[in-house]
Motif scaffolding. Sequence first.
Motif, PDB file in Angstrom:
ATOM      1  N   TYR A 118       0.820  -1.213   0.000  1.00 25.40           N
ATOM      2  CA  TYR A 118       0.000   0.000   0.000  1.00 25.40           C
ATOM      3  C   TYR A 118       0.853   1.262   0.000  1.00 25.40           C
ATOM      4  O   TYR A 118       1.788   1.399   0.781  1.00 25.40           O
ATOM      5  CB  TYR A 118      -0.916   0.006   1.219  1.00 25.40           C
ATOM      6  N   ASP A 119       0.500   2.187  -0.893  1.00 21.48           N
ATOM      7  CA  ASP A 119       1.120   3.512  -0.958  1.00 21.48           C
ATOM      8  C   ASP A 119      -0.016   4.518  -1.130  1.00 21.48           C
ATOM      9  O   ASP A 119      -0.708   4.509  -2.159  1.00 21.48           O
ATOM     10  CB  ASP A 119       2.095   3.604  -2.129  1.00 21.48           C
ATOM     11  N   PRO A 120      -0.252   5.381  -0.136  1.00 21.27           N
ATOM     12  CA  PRO A 120      -1.391   6.316  -0.239  1.00 21.27           C
ATOM     13  C   PRO A 120      -1.292   7.270  -1.424  1.00 21.27           C
ATOM     14  O   PRO A 120      -2.299   7.865  -1.828  1.00 21.27           O
ATOM     15  CB  PRO A 120      -1.340   7.086   1.094  1.00 21.27           C
ATOM     16  N   LEU A 121      -0.097   7.443  -1.997  1.00 21.46           N
ATOM     17  CA  LEU A 121       0.062   8.345  -3.136  1.00 21.46           C
ATOM     18  C   LEU A 121      -0.089   7.632  -4.474  1.00 21.46           C
ATOM     19  O   LEU A 121      -0.031   8.269  -5.530  1.00 21.46           O
ATOM     20  CB  LEU A 121       1.433   9.033  -3.064  1.00 21.46           C
ATOM     21  N   ASP A 122      -0.261   6.290  -4.424  1.00 19.59           N
ATOM     22  CA  ASP A 122      -0.358   5.527  -5.665  1.00 19.59           C
ATOM     23  C   ASP A 122      -1.704   5.793  -6.353  1.00 19.59           C
ATOM     24  O   ASP A 122      -2.729   6.029  -5.695  1.00 19.59           O
ATOM     25  CB  ASP A 122      -0.202   4.036  -5.365  1.00 19.59           C
ATOM     26  N   ASN A 123      -1.712   5.763  -7.705  1.00 14.61           N
ATOM     27  CA  ASN A 123      -2.936   6.004  -8.457  1.00 14.61           C
ATOM     28  C   ASN A 123      -3.883   4.809  -8.457  1.00 14.61           C
ATOM     29  O   ASN A 123      -5.041   4.939  -8.850  1.00 14.61           O
ATOM     30  CB  ASN A 123      -2.609   6.363  -9.912  1.00 14.61           C
TER      31      ASN A 123
ATOM     32  N   ILE B 142      -3.712  -6.513  -0.684  1.00 14.41           N
ATOM     33  CA  ILE B 142      -3.008  -5.273  -0.356  1.00 14.41           C
ATOM     34  C   ILE B 142      -2.427  -5.382   1.053  1.00 14.41           C
ATOM     35  O   ILE B 142      -3.156  -5.700   2.005  1.00 14.41           O
ATOM     36  CB  ILE B 142      -3.953  -4.066  -0.437  1.00 14.41           C
ATOM     37  N   LEU B 143      -1.157  -5.104   1.187  1.00 14.84           N
ATOM     38  CA  LEU B 143      -0.509  -5.101   2.498  1.00 14.84           C
ATOM     39  C   LEU B 143      -0.422  -3.669   2.994  1.00 14.84           C
ATOM     40  O   LEU B 143       0.266  -2.837   2.393  1.00 14.84           O
ATOM     41  CB  LEU B 143       0.891  -5.728   2.425  1.00 14.84           C
ATOM     42  N   ALA B 144      -1.125  -3.389   4.081  1.00 15.38           N
ATOM     43  CA  ALA B 144      -1.267  -2.027   4.591  1.00 15.38           C
ATOM     44  C   ALA B 144      -0.151  -1.704   5.575  1.00 15.38           C
ATOM     45  O   ALA B 144      -0.361  -1.681   6.794  1.00 15.38           O
ATOM     46  CB  ALA B 144      -2.627  -1.858   5.243  1.00 15.38           C
TER      47      ALA B 144
ATOM     48  N   ASP C 264      -9.048   4.292   6.970  1.00 19.58           N
ATOM     49  CA  ASP C 264     -10.394   4.362   6.379  1.00 19.58           C
ATOM     50  C   ASP C 264     -10.317   4.576   4.871  1.00 19.58           C
ATOM     51  O   ASP C 264     -11.102   3.998   4.098  1.00 19.58           O
ATOM     52  CB  ASP C 264     -11.182   5.500   7.031  1.00 19.58           C
ATOM     53  N   GLN C 265      -9.398   5.427   4.438  1.00 22.19           N
ATOM     54  CA  GLN C 265      -9.246   5.668   3.000  1.00 22.19           C
ATOM     55  C   GLN C 265      -8.838   4.395   2.271  1.00 22.19           C
ATOM     56  O   GLN C 265      -9.323   4.112   1.168  1.00 22.19           O
ATOM     57  CB  GLN C 265      -8.220   6.771   2.773  1.00 22.19           C
ATOM     58  N   LEU C 266      -7.945   3.637   2.900  1.00 27.46           N
ATOM     59  CA  LEU C 266      -7.469   2.400   2.292  1.00 27.46           C
ATOM     60  C   LEU C 266      -8.622   1.413   2.104  1.00 27.46           C
ATOM     61  O   LEU C 266      -8.802   0.851   1.008  1.00 27.46           O
ATOM     62  CB  LEU C 266      -6.383   1.772   3.163  1.00 27.46           C
ATOM     63  N   LEU C 267      -9.420   1.188   3.151  1.00 24.98           N
ATOM     64  CA  LEU C 267     -10.523   0.235   3.031  1.00 24.98           C
ATOM     65  C   LEU C 267     -11.542   0.702   1.992  1.00 24.98           C
ATOM     66  O   LEU C 267     -12.078  -0.117   1.222  1.00 24.98           O
ATOM     67  CB  LEU C 267     -11.199   0.042   4.387  1.00 24.98           C
ATOM     68  N   HIS C 268     -11.798   1.994   1.968  1.00 24.13           N
ATOM     69  CA  HIS C 268     -12.755   2.534   0.991  1.00 24.13           C
ATOM     70  C   HIS C 268     -12.262   2.305  -0.437  1.00 24.13           C
ATOM     71  O   HIS C 268     -13.016   1.807  -1.297  1.00 24.13           O
ATOM     72  CB  HIS C 268     -12.955   4.027   1.256  1.00 24.13           C
TER      73      HIS C 268
END
Length: 554
Positions: A58-63, A72-74, A85-89
């Motif tokens: 997981y990379d929060p800046l990834d498209n 996905i590994l958080a 929350d953003q990741l799960l959404h």
Amino acid sequence: MDTAASLPEAQQAELSQSGMQQSTVRLSDCIQLMQADLVHANPTPENLGHPVSDVLMYDPLDNWSSVDNRIILAVGCTYGSPDFDQLLHRAANSNAAAVIVKAHGAKMEQLRSAAVGYSLSVLVAPDNADWTRLVALARASVMGAAADSVSGVRLGDLYAFANAAASITNGAASIVDPLGRILGYSTLPGQPIDELRRITTLTLQETTQPAFDQDFRIVYAAPGAVMVPALDDGMARLALAVRAGGELLGSIWIIDPGEEKRATALNALDRMAPLAGLHMLHARSASDFGERRNADLIRTLMEDTPHASFAAAQLGLDTANGLAVAAFSIVRPETGSLESVRDIHRLLHLVTTVCNVQFGTSHSALIGSVVYALLPCNGASPRAVHGRIIQEIEAYSHTISPFPVIATVGGIASDIENLPRSRSEAIQTLHYLRKKVQGVGKVQGVALYEDFQIPLNLLKIGGFIEDNGMGGADEIARIQARDAEQQTDYLETLRAYLASNGNISAMAAQLHVHNNTVRYRVTRLAGDFNLDLADPQKRLWLWLRLTTMDLASK
């Protein structure tokens, strides 16, 4: 060596016909193959049946251009944070197969509620789990599930996997790690082998380390399975480098089944690569865990007396007749190199193997740079058995390292509480022999504690004298100072006097001087330093000081 019973014919047929067939990868397949300590927060049939295609960090800046069906590994996400929350959404909206998270203090009910709220598979890993290992396991499990699991083979059982590989490719198989250790080999009857295969299965070690072997280099550089031509009277091999997440885990080597079956075998070997990586990852993890656990329990026995009984019970030790601690070390000019690590692990394997043969069980571990073994004390002459064991290990040591091996055994501990003493005696003897081997080079590095009990006890006395400052200003210190200042040889004269019990003729022979010269030197020694050499207590003290000093300097 190839004499063990083969797999059942029906199972071999199943392996050959369907073992390498592609199949749809489901999340439940991956979880089963990973065999990690993952807790599924929302294990509905729909979630478990979700197809899986790959693994994503997981990379929060990834498209997130291609998240569909991925695990996905958080990394770095905690429950309750905006990123979580953003990741799960985003994962739910992108049809991700699952998200692996760490609880980091969150309750399972909270994680389950979040998973249900997003209709998403959330797998919870232990807080101390290694993300790097989880990534490698997840990717290998996806690829392994795609190739299908080899029927009847327990994950991580490399000997069973080698048998399966040998059955599928029609050639005897060996699995080798990057250090050249044989991790598993096939035992199907009727498959031809050559002398190299016999030697490596006997020693569980390649004859040449992979880093210096051209064939291994070729295999490691190849994108898939390759054929390695035969050398001399040997047989050709089919070989494949095994990797997981870019990490080299080792290689598989198959005796060439012949020209008619070669192409099929090479293709099968290529298809086995992901599953081989998964098996090797699990085998390494289990081996590492077993070695660490064994070392921790043995360390507890030798260092933590209040918890020693618990450790003994965990190891299943039979302490009825007592135990003795054996210690083994390699005398190398340098430590910490890859070669030294390889040698000490091979020594651990050698000690474990010999003890298993002798006693039917082995309790051995590598702690620091020393290999320890707990030796039973059964029979009428346990010390004779202990001596023979360490001599046998020392005799075989040339097969694992070009450097000398020191092998010692401490005294018998009648109960668990005395194991620290036995360990201390083994280490004292080890250090004493190491000095002798390094100084002379011809001394045999094998001994029981009682073989050197007197000099070792004298060294303890010398240490006590030194630690308590008892020799700081005595006659020996004054004589040393005079000899250093005036280039005299009073200390040599005193040493000869004590060694010969005051016999003038014996002293003259030892010092290569005339009797009258000896008398003169003794007179000067006594007069200059006010020594009453007729006093037995004085002689005893001077002898102790000189003897302990000489032993410490050797």
